[in-house]
Motif scaffolding. Structure first.
Motif, PDB file in Angstrom:
ATOM      1  N   LYS A 154      31.010  67.648  85.952  1.00 45.16           N
ATOM      2  CA  LYS A 154      30.484  66.280  85.938  1.00 45.16           C
ATOM      3  C   LYS A 154      31.596  65.345  86.374  1.00 45.16           C
ATOM      4  O   LYS A 154      32.725  65.544  85.953  1.00 45.16           O
ATOM      5  N   PRO A 155      31.346  64.316  87.140  1.00 51.22           N
ATOM      6  CA  PRO A 155      30.075  64.034  87.802  1.00 51.22           C
ATOM      7  C   PRO A 155      29.605  65.231  88.635  1.00 51.22           C
ATOM      8  O   PRO A 155      30.429  65.943  89.211  1.00 51.22           O
ATOM      9  N   SER A 156      28.287  65.416  88.692  1.00 53.93           N
ATOM     10  CA  SER A 156      27.709  66.586  89.347  1.00 53.93           C
ATOM     11  C   SER A 156      28.041  66.648  90.829  1.00 53.93           C
ATOM     12  O   SER A 156      28.225  67.717  91.394  1.00 53.93           O
ATOM     13  N   LEU A 157      28.030  65.484  91.462  1.00 54.48           N
ATOM     14  CA  LEU A 157      28.124  65.412  92.911  1.00 54.48           C
ATOM     15  C   LEU A 157      29.122  64.321  93.283  1.00 54.48           C
ATOM     16  O   LEU A 157      29.321  63.375  92.534  1.00 54.48           O
ATOM     17  N   GLY A 158      29.730  64.487  94.438  1.00 55.14           N
ATOM     18  CA  GLY A 158      30.580  63.421  94.951  1.00 55.14           C
ATOM     19  C   GLY A 158      32.066  63.658  94.749  1.00 55.14           C
ATOM     20  O   GLY A 158      32.879  62.973  95.364  1.00 55.14           O
ATOM     21  N   LEU A 159      32.445  64.639  93.940  1.00 53.94           N
ATOM     22  CA  LEU A 159      33.874  64.915  93.747  1.00 53.94           C
ATOM     23  C   LEU A 159      34.431  65.703  94.931  1.00 53.94           C
ATOM     24  O   LEU A 159      33.752  66.579  95.482  1.00 53.94           O
ATOM     25  N   LEU A 160      35.690  65.418  95.276  1.00 53.44           N
ATOM     26  CA  LEU A 160      36.379  66.242  96.261  1.00 53.44           C
ATOM     27  C   LEU A 160      36.778  67.557  95.591  1.00 53.44           C
ATOM     28  O   LEU A 160      36.868  67.632  94.362  1.00 53.44           O
ATOM     29  N   GLU A 163      39.438  67.226  93.023  1.00 48.73           N
ATOM     30  CA  GLU A 163      38.948  66.552  91.819  1.00 48.73           C
ATOM     31  C   GLU A 163      38.116  67.516  90.968  1.00 48.73           C
ATOM     32  O   GLU A 163      38.188  67.520  89.740  1.00 48.73           O
ATOM     33  N   GLU A 183      23.384  72.415  90.581  1.00 46.28           N
ATOM     34  CA  GLU A 183      22.538  73.143  91.537  1.00 46.28           C
ATOM     35  C   GLU A 183      22.405  72.392  92.862  1.00 46.28           C
ATOM     36  O   GLU A 183      22.100  72.988  93.899  1.00 46.28           O
ATOM     37  N   LYS A 184      22.660  71.083  92.830  1.00 49.15           N
ATOM     38  CA  LYS A 184      22.538  70.306  94.073  1.00 49.15           C
ATOM     39  C   LYS A 184      23.813  70.367  94.917  1.00 49.15           C
ATOM     40  O   LYS A 184      23.862  69.810  95.996  1.00 49.15           O
ATOM     41  N   GLY A 343      20.455  68.134  78.806  1.00 51.47           N
ATOM     42  CA  GLY A 343      20.576  67.201  77.686  1.00 51.47           C
ATOM     43  C   GLY A 343      21.051  67.841  76.396  1.00 51.47           C
ATOM     44  O   GLY A 343      20.844  67.289  75.314  1.00 51.47           O
ATOM     45  N   GLY A 368      26.870  66.660  80.011  1.00 48.42           N
ATOM     46  CA  GLY A 368      27.245  65.392  79.390  1.00 48.42           C
ATOM     47  C   GLY A 368      27.638  65.568  77.928  1.00 48.42           C
ATOM     48  O   GLY A 368      28.489  64.848  77.410  1.00 48.42           O
ATOM     49  N   GLY A 369      27.041  66.552  77.275  1.00 45.79           N
ATOM     50  CA  GLY A 369      27.330  66.788  75.864  1.00 45.79           C
ATOM     51  C   GLY A 369      28.753  67.260  75.606  1.00 45.79           C
ATOM     52  O   GLY A 369      29.247  67.178  74.480  1.00 45.79           O
ATOM     53  N   HIS A 371      31.391  66.708  78.373  1.00 53.99           N
ATOM     54  CA  HIS A 371      32.231  65.706  79.058  1.00 53.99           C
ATOM     55  C   HIS A 371      32.185  64.350  78.360  1.00 53.99           C
ATOM     56  O   HIS A 371      33.140  63.592  78.417  1.00 53.99           O
ATOM     57  N   GLY A 372      31.036  64.061  77.736  1.00 49.37           N
ATOM     58  CA  GLY A 372      30.860  62.721  77.170  1.00 49.37           C
ATOM     59  C   GLY A 372      31.180  62.642  75.684  1.00 49.37           C
ATOM     60  O   GLY A 372      30.948  61.590  75.066  1.00 49.37           O
TER      61      GLY A 372
END
Lengths: 415, 415
Positions: A154-160, A163, A183-184, A343, A368-369, A371-372
């Motif tokens: 997490k974040p699921s998407l967008g990390l290099l 990262e 999965e995405k 969740g 999230g459970g 990481h958060g």
């Protein structure tokens, strides 16, 4: 049902006569035209004739599952079992899907149809099934008993890739047994699979050298092209990886079959896309039927949401799915490891345990459970382990939390 | 939509706010968890952020597409276009399906979702597309203009290979251009593909020697195992065959992709199973979106039912499908030949011609309409050709039948 037949249970709905519809479905599999034909002898029909085995009536519905322009309810409903000769279908999954399912969805005169179950004769044990399954997942993660504790980037998407590797290090140090790509995440421009493998596997290996624990990392290797998917598979194997996430509907039976025969990886299935087949209770397919096919094809670990998931799925549906996965098709070894996810933060552990047969043969995935968690990811992992200890000890979470500050903090945030 | 984005149009339905649901769908593709996370920076989100491009409101529905236990209508509806960055999806069909479709089906808070269309940027022209398509189908059948007249073996199932070969001979002599196995006929015990090829191909070749005309025979080679499917393909090629029927949903993207790269056959697609994705108008997927993916994967000929089909599909849906297939995705050569079929006997030719853009670029497939013609199969073929002549001449069937006894007999039986 005899051992030379395949039984399919359909939930049918029609404003007409259920028995007539069932008979039409059975007949359409052997003739299927709109006019009488020469050559349609009894001998010819007998070679592939399906037969209606049972009709169990259900209460009528006032509203049709598929809008009915003629508007003439009530809509009669029944679970109908039809037996197909093994001689006519064989053991190929494409034939099974085409003859017993695909064609049936097209029949006129129904306002609802849902495939509830598929009963397969022994000849179908020819399929490979899971290569690793529950024992293999335990062996590879080194988790001999209790839930295999998993997380996701997490974040699921967008990390290099670099990262992502930093998140992997954090999760390894937090004490998880398994980590997966979302999965995405497959092979996007900003984080190619090759770059991701190159960035992540050294972290996994480094952690193994330091601690003796090899965390299982499942890389997103899905491709609609089996050749590409095999190259992806090989990248992971060559770097010392041992697992992959597969979007089973997006690769199709062909992709899965091709990969399984050649795979050295533990195959973690995401059923992304399945929802449209099952969200309307009068249409599509029950997970019970669906999961059998994918287990025969070789799924080792199967994501099935969880109690109070973040998606639409009701808890009862998840509980049924769990029991479906726990039931052997032919043998114990064709069971896939249930992956409880979406969740999840530990707060659902006790209820999950009580409703799924009090088993610890599962993977429990917190994103999230973990990481958060307000005290950090390591505390998030500890909170989930504490919650599962409470489940196993059969005590309530609130009581258990009195002596376990990480669980208490999770309860305070999400409880 | 820019050329570095993929646009997907969804028909959304919700008792809540449409714009909020659209925004949630777009956001879920980049974050997708139930709690706030560290590391979720704007920079990270920007790499894969989808955006809502357009919302076109539709009238509210009183009844939800998926039953709503809370029962709080009205249900708002809109067509919503969401743009996904090409950078995040890439050009793999598995990624497209997972990111832009599979995940969206699972979102909470909707009572209906249907994928209406997918708009693909130029980068997606990397896919192979049809190897033969319309010009290749004409070249291989020798039908330079007009509809390619096709038939199917009847009875569809249950014939032994030698009995099938006898039907093939009859159809060749009746003058058809194309013959196919029923989609439900692949490799059953009573008629293995190998035995069928061995029985049928000599009849095709014999007819070619006598008449100079090579009838295209499409063998059912589908298998969920791509290795098996390639062996099936090779059997047909080695015997001199030039076409195959594929149950595209039953082999999956992986099977199709694998085969297309290696195929020497003209690939005739049956979309068996598609109905459950499209029969409920508020759920699933329009053929417009669906057929683009399969054309890119390499379908040459696409079955799409016809006017007054024997299945559930309304005529308007067939007409839309025909136009969908006629529209290039990137170039003229990525068009697949529309195969008009199901309950066709010629009586629908004039209406088909008038409603599908007055084109003769199609295959017209009569099964029962040929085999069941009161004057025999050859008369059935002549009746259909006469009907298409009427269409092209823009005269009514009844008038045309006055000078054409075969057409008159067909009209008398089925008109």
């Amino acid at each position: 049902m005899s051992n030379d037949e395949i039984g399919v249970t359909y939930r049918l709905e029609t404003s007409g006569d259920i028995a007539a519809l069932a008979a039409k479905i059975a007949a359409d599999q052997s003739t299927g035209t709109f006019t009488e034909l020469p050559g349609e002898t009894e001998e010819v029909q007998a070679r592939c004739a399906a037969r209606v085995v049972a009709i169990s009536d259900l209460p009528d519905a006032a509203v049709p599952s598929i809008p009915d322009p003629d508007g003439t309810g009530p809509y009669h409903r029944a679970d109908v079992v039809i037996a197909y000769p093994l001689e006519a279908v064989g053991t190929d999954i494409a034939a099974l899907m085409t003859i017993t399912i695909g064609g049936v969805y097209a029949v006129r005169g129904l306002s609802g149809i849902r495939v509830m179950d598929i009963e397969l004769p022994d000849a179908w044990s020819c399929h490979p099934g899971p290569q690793f399954g529950i024992p293999g997942s335990r062996r590879l993660t080194g988790v001999e008993s209790g839930p295999i504790l998993a997380s996701i980037i997490k974040p699921s998407l967008g990390l290099l890739p670099s990262e992502t590797a930093a998140v992997v290090r954090q999760l390894c140090e937090a004490g998880v047994d398994f980590i997966k790509d979302d999965e995405k995440l497959m092979n996007p421009g900003y984080s190619s699979l090759a770059d991701r493998v190159a960035a992540i596997m050294p972290v996994i290996k480094d952690h193994e050298q330091k601690t003796g624990k090899k965390v299982m990392y499942a890389f997103g290797i899905s491709s609609a092209d089996p050749d590409t998917m095999m190259r992806n598979h090989d990248l992971v194997v060559e770097a010392g990886g041992n697992a992959a996430v597969l979007n089973i509907n997006s690769i199709g039976y062909g992709g899965m079959s091709f990969l399984r025969k050649r795979s050295k990886l533990c195959l973690h299935a995401h059923r992304n896309g399945w929802d449209i087949l099952t969200r309307h209770p009068g249409l599509g397919m029950e997970f019970r039927a669906y999961q059998k096919i994918w287990r025969l094809l070789g799924v080792d670990q199967f994501q099935i949401n969880g109690i109070r998931a973040k998606y639409w799925e009701p808890d009862e549906s998840f509980v049924r799915s769990f029991h479906d996965l726990a039931a052997p098709i032919f043998t114990e070894t064709d069971r896939a490891l249930p992956v409880v996810c979406s969740g999840q933060w530990g707060g659902q552990a006790v209820e999950t345990y009580r409703r799924t047969g009090r088993t610890l043969d599962l993977m429990y995935l917190g994103g999230g459970g973990i990481h958060g968690h307000p005290m950090g990811a390591a505390a998030g992992v500890r909170a989930i382990r504490q919650a599962w200890n409470a489940a196993e000890l059969d005590v309530e979470l609130d009581d258990h939390a009195k002596k376990h500050p990480e669980l208490a903090a999770a309860l305070a945030k999400w409880g």
